[in-house]
Write a protein that holds these residues in place. Structure first.
Motif, PDB file in Angstrom:
ATOM      1  N   HIS A  24      57.385  18.258  58.994  1.00 14.75           N
ATOM      2  CA  HIS A  24      57.571  19.362  58.054  1.00 14.75           C
ATOM      3  C   HIS A  24      58.222  18.924  56.743  1.00 14.75           C
ATOM      4  O   HIS A  24      58.202  19.676  55.784  1.00 14.75           O
ATOM      5  N   LEU A  25      58.797  17.733  56.733  1.00 16.40           N
ATOM      6  CA  LEU A  25      59.502  17.286  55.530  1.00 16.40           C
ATOM      7  C   LEU A  25      58.801  16.143  54.823  1.00 16.40           C
ATOM      8  O   LEU A  25      59.350  15.543  53.909  1.00 16.40           O
ATOM      9  N   GLY A  26      57.600  15.842  55.231  1.00 15.51           N
ATOM     10  CA  GLY A  26      56.782  14.873  54.517  1.00 15.51           C
ATOM     11  C   GLY A  26      57.355  13.476  54.429  1.00 15.51           C
ATOM     12  O   GLY A  26      57.108  12.765  53.465  1.00 15.51           O
ATOM     13  N   GLY A  27      58.145  13.062  55.405  1.00 12.69           N
ATOM     14  CA  GLY A  27      58.692  11.715  55.403  1.00 12.69           C
ATOM     15  C   GLY A  27      59.815  11.490  54.408  1.00 12.69           C
ATOM     16  O   GLY A  27      60.233  10.358  54.191  1.00 12.69           O
ATOM     17  N   ARG A  28      60.272  12.562  53.774  1.00 17.00           N
ATOM     18  CA  ARG A  28      61.344  12.418  52.791  1.00 17.00           C
ATOM     19  C   ARG A  28      62.650  11.986  53.447  1.00 17.00           C
ATOM     20  O   ARG A  28      62.916  12.309  54.595  1.00 17.00           O
ATOM     21  N   THR A  29      63.464  11.278  52.699  1.00 15.50           N
ATOM     22  CA  THR A  29      64.827  10.946  53.097  1.00 15.50           C
ATOM     23  C   THR A  29      65.758  11.468  52.014  1.00 15.50           C
ATOM     24  O   THR A  29      65.321  11.800  50.905  1.00 15.50           O
ATOM     25  N   PHE A  30      67.041  11.505  52.340  1.00 11.57           N
ATOM     26  CA  PHE A  30      67.990  12.205  51.469  1.00 11.57           C
ATOM     27  C   PHE A  30      69.260  11.389  51.262  1.00 11.57           C
ATOM     28  O   PHE A  30      69.643  10.598  52.117  1.00 11.57           O
ATOM     29  N   VAL A  79      75.490  10.668  52.832  1.00 10.33           N
ATOM     30  CA  VAL A  79      76.641  11.394  53.379  1.00 10.33           C
ATOM     31  C   VAL A  79      76.199  12.722  53.990  1.00 10.33           C
ATOM     32  O   VAL A  79      75.143  13.256  53.658  1.00 10.33           O
ATOM     33  N   ILE A  80      77.032  13.220  54.884  1.00 15.85           N
ATOM     34  CA  ILE A  80      76.807  14.532  55.470  1.00 15.85           C
ATOM     35  C   ILE A  80      78.050  15.377  55.227  1.00 15.85           C
ATOM     36  O   ILE A  80      79.171  14.870  55.236  1.00 15.85           O
ATOM     37  N   CYS A  81      77.825  16.634  54.954  1.00 15.78           N
ATOM     38  CA  CYS A  81      78.918  17.591  54.776  1.00 15.78           C
ATOM     39  C   CYS A  81      78.639  18.758  55.718  1.00 15.78           C
ATOM     40  O   CYS A  81      77.583  19.386  55.628  1.00 15.78           O
ATOM     41  N   ILE A  82      79.564  19.015  56.632  1.00 15.41           N
ATOM     42  CA  ILE A  82      79.393  20.103  57.592  1.00 15.41           C
ATOM     43  C   ILE A  82      80.500  21.121  57.387  1.00 15.41           C
ATOM     44  O   ILE A  82      81.683  20.787  57.446  1.00 15.41           O
ATOM     45  N   LEU A  83      80.080  22.338  57.142  1.00 14.70           N
ATOM     46  CA  LEU A  83      81.005  23.467  57.060  1.00 14.70           C
ATOM     47  C   LEU A  83      80.698  24.349  58.262  1.00 14.70           C
ATOM     48  O   LEU A  83      79.587  24.868  58.397  1.00 14.70           O
ATOM     49  N   ASP A  84      81.651  24.456  59.160  1.00  8.11           N
ATOM     50  CA  ASP A  84      81.451  25.299  60.329  1.00  8.11           C
ATOM     51  C   ASP A  84      82.810  25.810  60.785  1.00  8.11           C
ATOM     52  O   ASP A  84      83.832  25.478  60.193  1.00  8.11           O
ATOM     53  N   MET A  85      82.779  26.587  61.834  1.00 15.62           N
ATOM     54  CA  MET A  85      84.012  27.206  62.316  1.00 15.62           C
ATOM     55  C   MET A  85      84.858  26.201  63.085  1.00 15.62           C
ATOM     56  O   MET A  85      84.334  25.345  63.787  1.00 15.62           O
ATOM     57  N   CYS A  98      73.118  15.414  53.230  1.00 15.62           N
ATOM     58  CA  CYS A  98      72.726  16.579  54.031  1.00 15.62           C
ATOM     59  C   CYS A  98      73.942  17.489  54.107  1.00 15.62           C
ATOM     60  O   CYS A  98      75.050  17.030  54.375  1.00 15.62           O
ATOM     61  N   VAL A  99      73.730  18.758  53.855  1.00 13.44           N
ATOM     62  CA  VAL A  99      74.798  19.749  53.914  1.00 13.44           C
ATOM     63  C   VAL A  99      74.405  20.801  54.938  1.00 13.44           C
ATOM     64  O   VAL A  99      73.297  21.344  54.883  1.00 13.44           O
ATOM     65  N   SER A 100      75.303  21.074  55.864  1.00 13.36           N
ATOM     66  CA  SER A 100      75.065  22.089  56.888  1.00 13.36           C
ATOM     67  C   SER A 100      76.151  23.140  56.770  1.00 13.36           C
ATOM     68  O   SER A 100      77.333  22.835  56.861  1.00 13.36           O
ATOM     69  N   VAL A 137      71.154  17.258  66.849  1.00 13.79           N
ATOM     70  CA  VAL A 137      70.958  17.683  65.455  1.00 13.79           C
ATOM     71  C   VAL A 137      71.637  16.701  64.510  1.00 13.79           C
ATOM     72  O   VAL A 137      71.068  16.313  63.486  1.00 13.79           O
ATOM     73  N   ALA A 138      72.844  16.267  64.851  1.00 14.70           N
ATOM     74  CA  ALA A 138      73.540  15.290  64.004  1.00 14.70           C
ATOM     75  C   ALA A 138      72.737  13.994  63.920  1.00 14.70           C
ATOM     76  O   ALA A 138      72.615  13.403  62.843  1.00 14.70           O
ATOM     77  N   ALA A 139      72.158  13.564  65.041  1.00 16.99           N
ATOM     78  CA  ALA A 139      71.331  12.349  65.039  1.00 16.99           C
ATOM     79  C   ALA A 139      70.088  12.535  64.169  1.00 16.99           C
ATOM     80  O   ALA A 139      69.688  11.623  63.444  1.00 16.99           O
ATOM     81  N   LEU A 140      69.485  13.722  64.231  1.00 16.46           N
ATOM     82  CA  LEU A 140      68.319  14.013  63.395  1.00 16.46           C
ATOM     83  C   LEU A 140      68.704  13.951  61.919  1.00 16.46           C
ATOM     84  O   LEU A 140      68.018  13.313  61.113  1.00 16.46           O
ATOM     85  N   LEU A 141      69.800  14.584  61.547  1.00 19.62           N
ATOM     86  CA  LEU A 141      70.248  14.550  60.150  1.00 19.62           C
ATOM     87  C   LEU A 141      70.564  13.119  59.716  1.00 19.62           C
ATOM     88  O   LEU A 141      70.215  12.708  58.605  1.00 19.62           O
ATOM     89  N   PHE A 142      71.203  12.354  60.590  1.00 19.54           N
ATOM     90  CA  PHE A 142      71.515  10.957  60.282  1.00 19.54           C
ATOM     91  C   PHE A 142      70.232  10.180  59.993  1.00 19.54           C
ATOM     92  O   PHE A 142      70.189   9.360  59.075  1.00 19.54           O
TER      93      PHE A 142
END
Length: 127
Positions: free
Chosen positions: A43-49, A80-86, A52-54, A67-72
């Motif tokens: 669904h993302l056309g092979g793109r890399t980033f 870098v990854i930025c996670i905002l959660d409870m 990632c912000v969640s 999910v973390a492994a997928l984002l990695f």
């Protein structure tokens, strides 16, 4: 720079598209409407980033490590990854109080301790 947004809410995805267009950024913003299943390479056309912000997503996920492994896997070297959660605390259960049932039906846990989230990310490959 190109920004790819993923949101399971059709209304939020439409708002994001409209705001990008109003800001003259429609050619630099892609919006994917769907849940985390849409974060699959097909669904993302092979793109890399580079980042990632969640935002308030992980507590809805049955397998945060997966999910973390997928984002990695989508991050470029040095990304870098930025996670905002409870954060787990006495009142985190009340966070969704009064929310429509469709918004809380998939809540898997009511937040994370800092150590839990660090463990999830380390297992996925983050340092």
């Amino acid at each position: 720079m190109h920004l790819t947004l993923l949101d399971r809410s059709r209304g939020m995805a439409e708002q994001a598209r409209a705001k990008a267009a109003a800001a003259g950024l429609a050619d630099r913003v892609s919006v994917v409407c769907g849940g985390l299943e849409m974060a699959h390479p097909a669904h993302l056309g092979g793109r890399t980033f580079d980042a990632c912000v969640s935002t308030l997503t992980f507590h809805h996920v049955a397998d945060p490590r997966g999910v973390a492994a997928l984002l990695f896997s989508y991050l470029n070297e040095g990304g870098v990854i930025c996670i905002l959660d409870m954060v787990t605390q006495d009142d985190s259960v009340g966070f969704h109080a009064g929310a429509p049932p469709e918004q809380v039906a998939d809540v898997k846990q009511h937040g994370f301790s800092e150590q839990e989230l660090q463990d999830v990310l380390r297992t996925a490959g983050f340092r």
